[in-house]
Design a protein around this motif. Structure first.
Motif, PDB file in Angstrom:
ATOM      1  N   GLN A 132       0.714  -1.149   0.045  1.00  0.00           N
ATOM      2  CA  GLN A 132      -0.243  -0.131  -0.026  1.00  0.00           C
ATOM      3  C   GLN A 132       0.813   1.265   0.034  1.00  0.00           C
ATOM      4  OE1 GLN A 132      -2.590  -0.509   3.335  1.00  0.00           O
ATOM      5  NE2 GLN A 132      -3.952  -1.960   2.261  1.00  0.00           N
ATOM      6  N   SER A 133       2.017   1.233   0.240  1.00  0.00           N
ATOM      7  CA  SER A 133       2.841   2.452   0.302  1.00  0.00           C
ATOM      8  C   SER A 133       3.076   3.050  -1.148  1.00  0.00           C
ATOM      9  CB  SER A 133       4.157   1.930   0.797  1.00  0.00           C
ATOM     10  OG  SER A 133       5.203   3.059   0.642  1.00  0.00           O
ATOM     11  N   LYS A 134       3.130   4.588  -0.877  1.00  0.00           N
ATOM     12  CA  LYS A 134       3.381   5.173  -2.187  1.00  0.00           C
ATOM     13  C   LYS A 134       4.844   5.528  -2.358  1.00  0.00           C
ATOM     14  CE  LYS A 134      -0.911   7.627  -1.002  1.00  0.00           C
ATOM     15  NZ  LYS A 134      -1.700   8.678  -0.750  1.00  0.00           N
ATOM     16  N   LEU A 135       5.485   4.858  -1.544  1.00  0.00           N
ATOM     17  CA  LEU A 135       7.003   5.212  -1.977  1.00  0.00           C
ATOM     18  C   LEU A 135       7.456   3.800  -2.693  1.00  0.00           C
ATOM     19  CD1 LEU A 135       8.087   6.180   1.697  1.00  0.00           C
ATOM     20  CD2 LEU A 135       8.170   7.676  -0.474  1.00  0.00           C
TER      21      LEU A 135
ATOM     22  N   ASN B 166      17.499   3.400  -3.257  1.00  0.00           N
ATOM     23  CA  ASN B 166      16.490   4.426  -3.416  1.00  0.00           C
ATOM     24  C   ASN B 166      15.021   3.499  -3.356  1.00  0.00           C
ATOM     25  OD1 ASN B 166      18.218   6.742  -4.283  1.00  0.00           O
ATOM     26  ND2 ASN B 166      18.051   5.601  -6.462  1.00  0.00           N
ATOM     27  N   ARG B 167      15.089   2.777  -2.349  1.00  0.00           N
ATOM     28  CA  ARG B 167      13.606   2.016  -2.092  1.00  0.00           C
ATOM     29  C   ARG B 167      13.752   1.816  -0.349  1.00  0.00           C
ATOM     30  NH1 ARG B 167      12.806  -2.532  -6.045  1.00  0.00           N
ATOM     31  NH2 ARG B 167      11.154  -1.535  -7.109  1.00  0.00           N
ATOM     32  N   TYR B 168      12.468   1.719  -0.090  1.00  0.00           N
ATOM     33  CA  TYR B 168      12.452   1.631   1.524  1.00  0.00           C
ATOM     34  C   TYR B 168      11.923   0.038   1.919  1.00  0.00           C
ATOM     35  CZ  TYR B 168      12.340   6.528   1.684  1.00  0.00           C
ATOM     36  OH  TYR B 168      12.671   7.704   1.861  1.00  0.00           O
TER      37      TYR B 168
ATOM     38  N   LEU C 279       6.754   5.659   7.045  1.00  0.00           N
ATOM     39  CA  LEU C 279       6.790   5.538   5.605  1.00  0.00           C
ATOM     40  C   LEU C 279       5.892   6.781   5.268  1.00  0.00           C
ATOM     41  CD1 LEU C 279       6.402   1.873   4.639  1.00  0.00           C
ATOM     42  CD2 LEU C 279       8.521   3.167   4.310  1.00  0.00           C
ATOM     43  N   GLN C 280       4.740   6.888   5.947  1.00  0.00           N
ATOM     44  CA  GLN C 280       3.916   8.073   5.183  1.00  0.00           C
ATOM     45  C   GLN C 280       4.551   9.448   5.539  1.00  0.00           C
ATOM     46  OE1 GLN C 280       0.140   7.665   7.476  1.00  0.00           O
ATOM     47  NE2 GLN C 280       0.418   5.344   7.185  1.00  0.00           N
ATOM     48  N   GLN C 281       5.289   9.537   6.558  1.00  0.00           N
ATOM     49  CA  GLN C 281       6.041  10.756   6.916  1.00  0.00           C
ATOM     50  C   GLN C 281       7.183  11.143   5.528  1.00  0.00           C
ATOM     51  OE1 GLN C 281       7.950  10.132  10.498  1.00  0.00           O
ATOM     52  NE2 GLN C 281       6.115  10.823  11.858  1.00  0.00           N
ATOM     53  N   GLN C 282       7.858   9.847   5.271  1.00  0.00           N
ATOM     54  CA  GLN C 282       8.674  10.029   4.208  1.00  0.00           C
ATOM     55  C   GLN C 282       8.032  10.579   2.752  1.00  0.00           C
ATOM     56  OE1 GLN C 282      12.097  10.046   4.364  1.00  0.00           O
ATOM     57  NE2 GLN C 282      11.685   9.836   6.572  1.00  0.00           N
ATOM     58  N   PHE C 283       6.904   9.899   2.484  1.00  0.00           N
ATOM     59  CA  PHE C 283       6.286  10.360   1.470  1.00  0.00           C
ATOM     60  C   PHE C 283       5.799  11.790   1.471  1.00  0.00           C
ATOM     61  CE2 PHE C 283       2.184  10.953  -0.916  1.00  0.00           C
ATOM     62  CZ  PHE C 283       2.548  10.480  -2.129  1.00  0.00           C
ATOM     63  N   ALA C 284       5.151  12.233   2.745  1.00  0.00           N
ATOM     64  CA  ALA C 284       4.663  13.509   2.857  1.00  0.00           C
ATOM     65  C   ALA C 284       5.857  14.433   2.850  1.00  0.00           C
ATOM     66  CB  ALA C 284       4.045  13.636   4.182  1.00  0.00           C
ATOM     67  N   PHE C 285       7.019  14.121   3.081  1.00  0.00           N
ATOM     68  CA  PHE C 285       8.487  15.132   2.975  1.00  0.00           C
ATOM     69  C   PHE C 285       8.636  15.363   1.466  1.00  0.00           C
ATOM     70  CE2 PHE C 285      10.150  13.157   7.320  1.00  0.00           C
ATOM     71  CZ  PHE C 285       9.145  13.826   8.147  1.00  0.00           C
ATOM     72  N   ARG C 286       8.210  14.520   0.685  1.00  0.00           N
ATOM     73  CA  ARG C 286       8.588  14.612  -0.874  1.00  0.00           C
ATOM     74  C   ARG C 286       7.583  15.278  -1.735  1.00  0.00           C
ATOM     75  NH1 ARG C 286      11.258  11.134   1.805  1.00  0.00           N
ATOM     76  NH2 ARG C 286      13.268  10.426   1.116  1.00  0.00           N
ATOM     77  N   GLN C 287       6.520  15.637  -0.811  1.00  0.00           N
ATOM     78  CA  GLN C 287       5.748  16.404  -1.786  1.00  0.00           C
ATOM     79  C   GLN C 287       5.803  17.998  -2.156  1.00  0.00           C
ATOM     80  OE1 GLN C 287       2.979  14.346  -2.994  1.00  0.00           O
ATOM     81  NE2 GLN C 287       4.449  13.112  -2.032  1.00  0.00           N
TER      82      GLN C 287
END
Length: 161
Positions: free
Chosen positions: A25-28, A49-51, A88-96
């Motif tokens: 489900q991750s967006k990363l 470059n992957r989590y 993981l959600q935080q890391q995605f948000a940081f990249r917006q």
């Protein structure tokens, strides 16, 4: 007072399913989940470059538990799963390209953690628990764990653990 327990295989299967779900489900960009770690700590790994979420389960392998795990430990492991998912959600948000002030502050805090790792190592763990990213992840982990147990294991009262 007798300690309530749950079958170890149920615990490990549940953890694997959660980690697999978070990965899908991750967006990363994600790496496939590793086998559950024999370490004590849990973390997000970043490679190529992957989590990947790694959940430490060394304490589940203790000789004293055999095939039964204390419910308390099961609850703690599920909190850790959701805690790491929140990172993981935080890391995605940081990249917006656009985000609110709270996310900006969290991203700056994460950059400081990366830039000055000594602040979060050794005996200075107070900095870890004062970090807004960790407070957010832990709060999220507890909330989601309560919901998870109410739905999937209603006989286990998370509030007593």
């Amino acid at each position: 007072m007798k300690i309530k327990t749950i079958d170890k295989d149920i615990v490990l299967d549940t953890i694997r399913e959660l980690l697999d779900t978070f990965t899908k489900q991750s967006k990363l960009p994600m790496l496939a989940p590793k086998q559950i770690s024999k370490e004590l700590s849990s973390a997000i790994q970043y490679e190529h470059n992957r989590y990947r979420i790694v959940l430490g389960t060394k304490d589940l392998s203790s000789y004293k538990y055999n095939k039964q795990i204390p419910e308390q430990l099961f609850v703690e492991k599920i909190i850790s799963c959701f805690h790491e998912d929140r990172h993981l959600q935080q890391q995605f948000a940081f990249r917006q390209s656009s985000c609110n002030e709270e996310i900006k502050f969290m991203a700056h805090t994460d950059l400081l953690r990366i830039s000055i790792p000594e602040c979060y190592q050794g005996g200075i763990l107070a900095n870890y628990w004062n970090n807004i990213n960790e407070i957010d992840a832990e709060s999220y982990g507890i909330q989601k764990t309560k919901q998870f147990f109410q739905t999937n294991f209603p006989s286990i009262d998370v509030d007593t653990h």
